[in-house]
Design an enzyme around this catalytic site. Structure first.
Site, PDB file in Angstrom:
ATOM      1  N   HIS A   1     -35.742   0.688 -36.525  1.00  0.00           N
ATOM      2  CA  HIS A   1     -34.343   1.471 -36.319  1.00  0.00           C
ATOM      3  C   HIS A   1     -34.428   2.527 -36.448  1.00  0.00           C
ATOM      4  CE1 HIS A   1     -32.714  -2.860 -37.639  1.00  0.00           C
ATOM      5  NE2 HIS A   1     -32.129  -2.345 -36.520  1.00  0.00           N
TER       6      HIS A   1
ATOM      7  N   ASP B   1     -26.653   0.250 -30.385  1.00  0.00           N
ATOM      8  CA  ASP B   1     -28.145  -0.858 -31.094  1.00  0.00           C
ATOM      9  C   ASP B   1     -27.425  -2.655 -30.331  1.00  0.00           C
ATOM     10  OD1 ASP B   1     -29.543  -2.486 -32.214  1.00  0.00           O
ATOM     11  OD2 ASP B   1     -28.838  -1.954 -34.045  1.00  0.00           O
TER      12      ASP B   1
ATOM     13  N   ASP C   1     -30.684  -7.247 -25.506  1.00  0.00           N
ATOM     14  CA  ASP C   1     -31.162  -6.326 -23.966  1.00  0.00           C
ATOM     15  C   ASP C   1     -30.698  -6.568 -22.698  1.00  0.00           C
ATOM     16  OD1 ASP C   1     -33.320  -7.503 -25.694  1.00  0.00           O
ATOM     17  OD2 ASP C   1     -34.018  -9.103 -23.911  1.00  0.00           O
TER      18      ASP C   1
HETATM   19  N1  AG3 Z   1     -31.285  -4.948 -30.795  1.00  0.00           N
HETATM   20  C1  AG3 Z   1     -32.267  -4.929 -30.247  1.00  0.00           C
HETATM   21  C2  AG3 Z   1     -32.838  -6.392 -30.204  1.00  0.00           C
HETATM   22  C3  AG3 Z   1     -33.498  -6.547 -28.732  1.00  0.00           C
HETATM   23  C4  AG3 Z   1     -34.093  -7.634 -29.087  1.00  0.00           C
HETATM   24  N2  AG3 Z   1     -34.683  -8.543 -27.953  1.00  0.00           N
HETATM   25  C5  AG3 Z   1     -34.908  -9.611 -27.049  1.00  0.00           C
HETATM   26  N3  AG3 Z   1     -35.355 -10.236 -29.283  1.00  0.00           N
HETATM   27  N4  AG3 Z   1     -35.677 -10.053 -26.086  1.00  0.00           N
HETATM   28  C6  AG3 Z   1     -31.931  -5.311 -32.187  1.00  0.00           C
HETATM   29  C7  AG3 Z   1     -30.556  -5.107 -32.744  1.00  0.00           C
HETATM   30  C8  AG3 Z   1     -30.941  -4.994 -34.343  1.00  0.00           C
HETATM   31  N5  AG3 Z   1     -29.957  -3.852 -35.344  1.00  0.00           N
END
Ligand code: AG3
Length: 281
Positions: free
Chosen positions: A70, A162, A165
């Site tokens: 973050h 945010d 994938d």
């Molecule tokens: N956003 C990106 C998460 C990606 C993780 N990918 C995975 N574990 N394959 C995260 C949201 C958090 N605020």
């Protein structure tokens, strides 16, 4: 709505990061489990990582290491922006990005999350979300990010993406069309920072993204940092602007209370290994 903690006999929660490898967590408790309209939401308790949020089986947030991700999603852009007054976050229903934004003296921050159930679950289990949402500068919109930017009359100094994938259901938030629309709602001097996936696992997608972003923005840079629980090592982000080059900012406006990001990390995170430079050339 409170959903009761259920203790479970499930011993392990796993993410298959590739078809043949992954990460596992011993499950102390299953705290939350629900299938929403959009996805399967699970929060488990693990001895080392604390609470861990999975969406459709992919790790999104753990109490232990969420600050890596973050801070790195939010701080390079916010600290580089001349006057970050109006900030838009697309996705990020766990509230970690919003918490980071509110460390700056912004006027207003919008959190646009598609899934109300993610907000409900995270309000209950990640206390920073409730605290951030009760800040008078924060506004929550339950909406599809794409729709939101198409309809909004607002203009933003910083936009943070945010998403999940760059493959599967959230691939649309990594596509040309989406960035084209984001650019239209950016104020002059504005900055977009977007998470763009795993350096190694999503190498091909970075290459494709780099091509259209270079044409669309005068400044288009990748930066990266580790996230211990995200797939295969280093994690990548895009920094996009028509005016602000993150490597030429004289004085980064770094707020108090950070655990990962500082001036050295800022500069270092824009360095790229040889194989990655080749992929995004
Ligand atoms: N956003 C990106 C998460 C990606 C993780 N990918 C995975 N574990 N394959 C995260 C949201 C958090 N605020």
């Amino acid at each position: 709505m409170k959903v009761k903690a259920v203790s479970s006999n499930r011993k392990e929660a796993r993410e298959y990061q590739t078809p043949s490898s992954g990460l596992f967590f011993k499950v102390k408790n299953v705290l939350y489990e629900k299938k929403s309209k959009y996805q399967k939401i699970e929060i488990i308790q693990n001895d080392f990582y604390g609470r861990v949020l999975f969406l459709d089986g992919l790790v999104q947030t753990t109490e232990k290491d969420e600050f890596f991700y973050h801070e790195m999603l939010v701080q390079p852009a916010l600290c580089s922006c001349r006057q970050p007054e109006r900030v838009l976050i697309i996705g990020g229903g766990d509230g970690g990005a919003l918490r980071e934004v509110l460390k700056h003296s912004v006027e207003k921050a919008w959190l646009v999350e598609i899934d109300q159930e993610v907000i409900r679950a995270c309000e209950q289990y990640f206390p920073w979300l409730e605290a951030s949402l009760s800040d008078p500068r924060a506004e929550l919109a339950i909406a599809d990010g794409f729709d939101f930017i198409q309809k909004t009359k607002e203009r933003f100094d910083v936009i943070l993406v945010d998403s999940s994938d760059p493959v599967g259901p959230s691939a649309i938030l990594h596509a040309r069309d989406f960035y084209f629309k984001l650019k239209k709602v950016l104020r002059p001097g504005g900055i977009i920072a977007a998470q763009s996936g795993s350096q190694l696992l999503h190498l091909k997608e970075h290459g494709q993204k780099a091509k259209f972003l270079k044409k669309m923005f005068s400044i288009s840079r990748f930066y990266s940092a580790p996230v211990p629980t995200y797939p295969v090592g280093t994690w990548c982000y895009n920094f996009l602007s028509d005016q602000i080059d993150p490597l030429k900012v004289k004085k980064l406006r770094i707020p108090a209370g950070l655990k990962y990001y500082n001036e050295e990390i800022h500069r270092a995170s824009f360095a790229q290994p040889v194989f990655f430079k080749q992929a995004i050339r």
